[in-house]
Design a protein around this motif. Structure first.
Motif, PDB file in Angstrom:
ATOM      1  N   LEU A 102       0.571   4.211  -2.688  1.00 17.76           N
ATOM      2  CA  LEU A 102       0.110   5.561  -2.319  1.00 17.76           C
ATOM      3  C   LEU A 102       1.207   6.720  -2.616  1.00 17.76           C
ATOM      4  O   LEU A 102       1.000   7.752  -2.805  1.00 17.76           O
ATOM      5  CB  LEU A 102      -0.237   5.676  -0.721  1.00 17.76           C
ATOM      6  CG  LEU A 102      -0.470   7.060  -0.367  1.00 17.76           C
ATOM      7  CD1 LEU A 102      -1.760   7.235  -0.823  1.00 17.76           C
ATOM      8  CD2 LEU A 102      -0.613   6.939   1.301  1.00 17.76           C
ATOM      9  N   ASP A 105       3.750   1.157   6.157  1.00 21.99           N
ATOM     10  CA  ASP A 105       2.442   1.517   6.697  1.00 21.99           C
ATOM     11  C   ASP A 105       2.197   1.153   7.851  1.00 21.99           C
ATOM     12  O   ASP A 105       1.431   1.494   8.916  1.00 21.99           O
ATOM     13  CB  ASP A 105       1.471   1.716   5.560  1.00 21.99           C
ATOM     14  CG  ASP A 105       1.523   2.584   4.221  1.00 21.99           C
ATOM     15  OD1 ASP A 105       1.976   3.484   4.684  1.00 21.99           O
ATOM     16  OD2 ASP A 105       1.285   2.280   3.056  1.00 21.99           O
ATOM     17  N   HIS A 144     -11.224   6.361   3.643  1.00 18.40           N
ATOM     18  CA  HIS A 144     -10.951   6.290   2.142  1.00 18.40           C
ATOM     19  C   HIS A 144     -11.582   7.402   1.507  1.00 18.40           C
ATOM     20  O   HIS A 144     -11.223   7.970   0.596  1.00 18.40           O
ATOM     21  CB  HIS A 144     -11.184   4.821   1.604  1.00 18.40           C
ATOM     22  CG  HIS A 144     -10.495   3.839   2.336  1.00 18.40           C
ATOM     23  ND1 HIS A 144     -11.081   2.869   2.790  1.00 18.40           N
ATOM     24  CD2 HIS A 144      -9.286   3.497   2.495  1.00 18.40           C
ATOM     25  CE1 HIS A 144     -10.476   2.048   3.362  1.00 18.40           C
ATOM     26  NE2 HIS A 144      -9.113   2.295   3.024  1.00 18.40           N
ATOM     27  N   LEU A 201      -6.404   2.577  -2.538  1.00 15.98           N
ATOM     28  CA  LEU A 201      -6.366   2.913  -1.009  1.00 15.98           C
ATOM     29  C   LEU A 201      -6.682   1.707  -0.067  1.00 15.98           C
ATOM     30  O   LEU A 201      -6.232   1.481   1.066  1.00 15.98           O
ATOM     31  CB  LEU A 201      -7.063   3.943  -0.765  1.00 15.98           C
ATOM     32  CG  LEU A 201      -6.726   5.521  -1.663  1.00 15.98           C
ATOM     33  CD1 LEU A 201      -7.756   6.507  -1.132  1.00 15.98           C
ATOM     34  CD2 LEU A 201      -5.265   5.676  -1.271  1.00 15.98           C
ATOM     35  N   LYS A 202      -7.571   0.847  -0.819  1.00 13.80           N
ATOM     36  CA  LYS A 202      -7.891  -0.414  -0.164  1.00 13.80           C
ATOM     37  C   LYS A 202      -7.244  -1.584   0.090  1.00 13.80           C
ATOM     38  O   LYS A 202      -7.463  -2.224   0.683  1.00 13.80           O
ATOM     39  CB  LYS A 202      -9.564  -0.596  -0.308  1.00 13.80           C
ATOM     40  CG  LYS A 202     -10.514   0.625   0.004  1.00 13.80           C
ATOM     41  CD  LYS A 202     -11.961   0.193  -0.499  1.00 13.80           C
ATOM     42  CE  LYS A 202     -13.096   1.446  -0.183  1.00 13.80           C
ATOM     43  NZ  LYS A 202     -14.307   0.759  -0.575  1.00 13.80           N
ATOM     44  N   VAL A 211      -5.800   6.797   5.045  1.00  7.64           N
ATOM     45  CA  VAL A 211      -5.871   5.802   4.417  1.00  7.64           C
ATOM     46  C   VAL A 211      -5.814   4.583   5.598  1.00  7.64           C
ATOM     47  O   VAL A 211      -6.189   3.641   5.655  1.00  7.64           O
ATOM     48  CB  VAL A 211      -4.560   5.493   3.342  1.00  7.64           C
ATOM     49  CG1 VAL A 211      -4.717   3.912   2.991  1.00  7.64           C
ATOM     50  CG2 VAL A 211      -5.118   6.510   2.163  1.00  7.64           C
ATOM     51  N   ALA A 226      -9.808  10.668   2.164  1.00  7.23           N
ATOM     52  CA  ALA A 226      -8.550  10.553   1.403  1.00  7.23           C
ATOM     53  C   ALA A 226      -8.748  10.872  -0.113  1.00  7.23           C
ATOM     54  O   ALA A 226      -7.881  11.482  -0.444  1.00  7.23           O
ATOM     55  CB  ALA A 226      -7.859   9.327   1.839  1.00  7.23           C
ATOM     56  N   MET A 272       0.725  -1.183   0.120  1.00  4.95           N
ATOM     57  CA  MET A 272       0.081  -0.160  -0.171  1.00  4.95           C
ATOM     58  C   MET A 272       0.811   1.180  -0.073  1.00  4.95           C
ATOM     59  O   MET A 272       0.377   2.106  -0.626  1.00  4.95           O
ATOM     60  CB  MET A 272      -0.965  -0.129   1.169  1.00  4.95           C
ATOM     61  CG  MET A 272      -1.571   1.196   1.179  1.00  4.95           C
ATOM     62  SD  MET A 272      -3.001   1.042   2.599  1.00  4.95           S
ATOM     63  CE  MET A 272      -1.833   1.038   4.088  1.00  4.95           C
ATOM     64  N   PRO A 330      -3.202  12.607   3.550  1.00  4.81           N
ATOM     65  CA  PRO A 330      -3.671  11.372   3.120  1.00  4.81           C
ATOM     66  C   PRO A 330      -3.304  10.033   3.744  1.00  4.81           C
ATOM     67  O   PRO A 330      -4.164   9.019   3.695  1.00  4.81           O
ATOM     68  CB  PRO A 330      -3.452  11.396   1.625  1.00  4.81           C
ATOM     69  CG  PRO A 330      -2.995  12.930   1.362  1.00  4.81           C
ATOM     70  CD  PRO A 330      -2.392  13.402   3.013  1.00  4.81           C
ATOM     71  N   ARG A 331      -1.974   9.852   3.754  1.00  3.45           N
ATOM     72  CA  ARG A 331      -1.439   8.607   4.386  1.00  3.45           C
ATOM     73  C   ARG A 331      -2.281   8.330   5.485  1.00  3.45           C
ATOM     74  O   ARG A 331      -2.420   7.260   5.857  1.00  3.45           O
ATOM     75  CB  ARG A 331       0.111   8.749   4.496  1.00  3.45           C
ATOM     76  CG  ARG A 331       0.824   7.503   4.833  1.00  3.45           C
ATOM     77  CD  ARG A 331       2.336   7.474   5.018  1.00  3.45           C
ATOM     78  NE  ARG A 331       2.904   8.023   3.559  1.00  3.45           N
ATOM     79  CZ  ARG A 331       3.225   7.075   2.694  1.00  3.45           C
ATOM     80  NH1 ARG A 331       3.028   5.680   2.974  1.00  3.45           N
ATOM     81  NH2 ARG A 331       3.641   7.614   1.365  1.00  3.45           N
ATOM     82  N   GLN A 360      -5.338  -2.514   3.213  1.00  2.56           N
ATOM     83  CA  GLN A 360      -6.267  -2.177   4.413  1.00  2.56           C
ATOM     84  C   GLN A 360      -6.275  -3.415   5.313  1.00  2.56           C
ATOM     85  O   GLN A 360      -6.390  -3.331   6.643  1.00  2.56           O
ATOM     86  CB  GLN A 360      -7.644  -1.730   4.218  1.00  2.56           C
ATOM     87  CG  GLN A 360      -8.190  -1.042   5.397  1.00  2.56           C
ATOM     88  CD  GLN A 360      -7.268   0.254   6.128  1.00  2.56           C
ATOM     89  OE1 GLN A 360      -6.667   0.891   5.414  1.00  2.56           O
ATOM     90  NE2 GLN A 360      -7.486   0.239   7.294  1.00  2.56           N
TER      91      GLN A 360
END
Length: 655
Positions: A5, A517, A268, A296-297, A263, A271, A1, A259-260, A300
């Protein structure tokens, strides 16, 4: 991710949106410099003389204690004539006359922080650092849970209110409390603002921004010396620099959340809207919204948020204790994260102690505190500018180790400087200051890249907290330990710098590596790196053993030209013998009635004299040292010469 990103941030590029955040947060970083270094001008060391009571019959002839009222001898007692015995007895002084030629008013003179109260002058500086020590973990928890932007906004507002309000406090105790509260708000501006700027920066400019973001701190240090030269009253001086914090507040209306962070926390939709706003401001193009949401997902499911407690458990005292203890020890949960945390704690503890130790103890080298403060800021400018190409070319770990070790070596040389070479001591102290500032700057960038986004602010804030623990001890090391042993502070700072440099060797390099992340990402990367290193180590040991082992060492291979010359020579030697054999064979065929010239068969060739074959084989063995006879084909067949493609690799060639 993290890689995907970063790809979106790369597509956004650098435009109005990024520049607004970086400029606003850069100005925000310069604001705490005035209060962090406030002890130099708000509570400086001032010459004083005892002022005895009017009723005391003092001995004016005693000049050793400065009783004439004009010669400031820093006396803490006076001699008064006893009405009973008629003798002069020594009594402790309760009132003093201060030299106001440099500062018209200061905390030292207003609250009489001399003699038995002299330790309060060092406490005035240390209490701010202690507030940072307490506020750093709280700031980390708030920023990771509620976001970067709200933490920066609330912290900046409270910092402005406390800084301006402390200008009119009447007592020293309330002023100390205000300094402590001001220190607790310090990490919300410095660390959370720094993390927010790093997370909205384009990946290719992240190294540059990580260094240049602290350049306003050096400019603020120089401005602090200039403003203090113009305003000599401590209350007006603090009010002047505190009003500068109000300029930053309107910029909060135009700033967005990271934004990070959105997420990682699962927001989302927010973001996506933040990235679309950034694309409009930067005039950049992004993939379709559904594709962005999918990106973005993707990672997750790997995010492991803190365990949620049920309502009954959260309301109980034991549940709250478990929740806070779990949050505090999350940085020690996994092996790799544990190593990063411990090494960063050691580095920050030592760099804060040495940095502020040189800043506070450097006043002994100059009689003008204003010029010294400006020079100290000038010495920090190279550390914030030259470090940009250094970290982009050589990475983070190697420069950090070098600056720590070089600073330690320079500081360890200070006790051996002769007394008459004051200029040399000043030069070495400034070089050490520049080196430790460079290390401090790289560590700030290094720390933000080592910790995963899930706990980045928490890890950076607690590590920054350790630097304030070291800076809290600095005034006492320079004033109390230095008063007893003048060489001790330099030795303590030098040895500590060397220890920090050695501890940094245990950290991984982050140049060109995507920011992790989650903790799971960090551990997976560490496991993959360890596996690759293990395979590389085994390969290196195997190759080195094959290359240098006496049992497997072979003479160097012959070149193509040497091999060709040997083959030509052999053909020339075999040509007369071959002609003789042909003539004998023709004569034999003629005797049998066949005049045909035929090629000898395999059976005929096998009937050749064995002595000649043995002689030829022996000659080959002596003239071709690069080929060894294969004694046991089942075990050593792989030792025979390899193909041309394999020989070019140099594995078996002894290169």
């Amino acid at each position: 991710m993290g890689v995907k990103l970063d790809g979106l941030l790369t597509q956004l590029g650098t435009g109005k949106w990024n520049i607004l955040h970086c400029l606003a947060l850069s100005y925000c970083v310069s604001l705490p410099a005035y209060h962090t270094l406030g002890g130099a001008f708000l509570a400086p060391k001032v010459d004083y003389a005892c002022r005895p009571p009017d009723y005391a019959h003092t001995n004016k002839s005693v000049t050793a204690y400065g009783m004439d009222g004009t010669d400031f001898q820093d006396d803490c007692s006076f001699f008064a004539k006893s009405p009973v015995t008629g003798r002069f007895d020594e009594k402790k002084c309760t009132q003093w006359v201060f030299d106001n030629s440099t500062f018209t008013s200061s905390v030292t003179s207003e609250f009489q922080l001399v003699c038995g109260r002299g330790y309060l002058r060092a406490t005035f500086t240390s209490i701010y650092m202690f507030g940072v020590l307490v506020g750093a973990p709280l700031n980390g928890l708030l920023a990771d849970k509620y976001g970067r932007r709200p933490t920066v906004a609330i912290g900046s507002l409270l910092y402005s209110i406390i800084a301006i309000g402390s200008c009119w406090l009447p007592t020293l105790s309330i002023l100390m409390i205000a300094r402590f509260l001001l220190g607790t708000m310090h990490p919300t501006i410095m660390k959370t603002g720094y993390i927010l700027a790093m997370e909205v920066t384009e990946p290719r400019l992240r190294s540059v921004m990580g260094i240049m973001l602290f350049l306003p701190w050096a400019l603020g240090t120089m401005a602090w010396g200039g403003i203090a030269y113009l305003v000599r009253d401590w209350r007006w001086l603090q009010l002047t620099v505190s009003l500068l914090t109000l300029i930053f507040l309107p910029a909060l209306l135009f700033m967005d959340e990271s934004p990070r962070w959105l997420v990682v926390r699962g927001y989302h939709g927010l973001a996506l809207r933040t990235l679309q706003k950034a694309a409009r401001w930067n005039k950049a193009s992004l993939p379709p919204p559904h594709r962005i949401l999918q990106i973005l997902k993707d990672g997750q499911h790997e995010v492991h948020p803190t365990k949620r407690h049920n309502a009954d458990d959260a309301c109980s005292f034991n549940g709250l204790i478990r929740m806070y203890v779990g949050s505090a020890f999350i940085l020690f949960r996994t092996p790799r994260l544990r190593i990063i945390t411990l090494c960063m704690y050691i580095d920050y503890l030592i760099v804060g102690m040495v940095y502020y130790g040189l800043s506070l103890g450097g006043g002994n080298f100059s009689s003008d505190p204003f010029i010294y403060m400006v020079l100290m800021g000038v010495m920090e400018v190279p550390a914030y500018t030259v470090m940009v190409p250094v970290v982009t070319s050589f990475g983070r770990r190697a420069p950090t180790v070098f600056f720590f070790l070089f600073s330690g070596a320079v500081l360890l040389c200070l006790p051996f400087i002769p007394l008459g070479c004051g200029w040399l001591a000043v030069t070495l102290a400034m070089i050490g200051k520049m080196m430790i500032t460079s290390a401090f700057q790289i560590i700030a960038l290094y720390c933000s890249e080592l910790f995963p986004t899930e706990v980045r602010t928490r890890g950076a804030s607690t590590a920054f907290m350790m630097s304030r623990l070291g800076s809290t001890c600095s005034p006492f090391i320079t004033e109390y330990l230095g008063a007893a042993y003048p060489w001790a502070p330099s030795v303590v700072f030098g040895v500590s710098s060397i220890v920090a440099g050695l501890a940094t060797l245990a950290l991984p390099e982050t140049l060109g590596v995507a920011l992790p992340d989650t903790i799971a990402h960090l551990e997976e990367r560490a496991a993959l790196g360890a596996k690759r290193m293990f395979i590389r180590m085994l390969t290196r040991e195997y190759n080195s053993g094959l290359r240098f082992s006496p049992a497997l060492t072979r003479p160097p291979r012959l070149t193509l030209r040497e091999t060709s010359s040997i083959m030509i020579q052999e053909r020339q030697e075999d040509h007369p013998r071959q002609e003789q054999n042909d003539e004998a064979r023709e004569e034999e065929q003629q005797e049998q009635g066949s005049f045909r010239h035929t090629k000898p068969t395999k059976d005929e060739a096998s009937e050749a004299p064995r002595g000649e074959v043995t002689e030829l084989t022996t000659r080959h063995e002596t003239e071709k040292p690069g080929i060894r006879p294969c004694i046991e084909p089942s075990r050593f067949m792989w030792l025979e010469p390899m193909s041309s493609s394999s020989s070019k690799s140099g594995v078996f060639s002894g290169k």
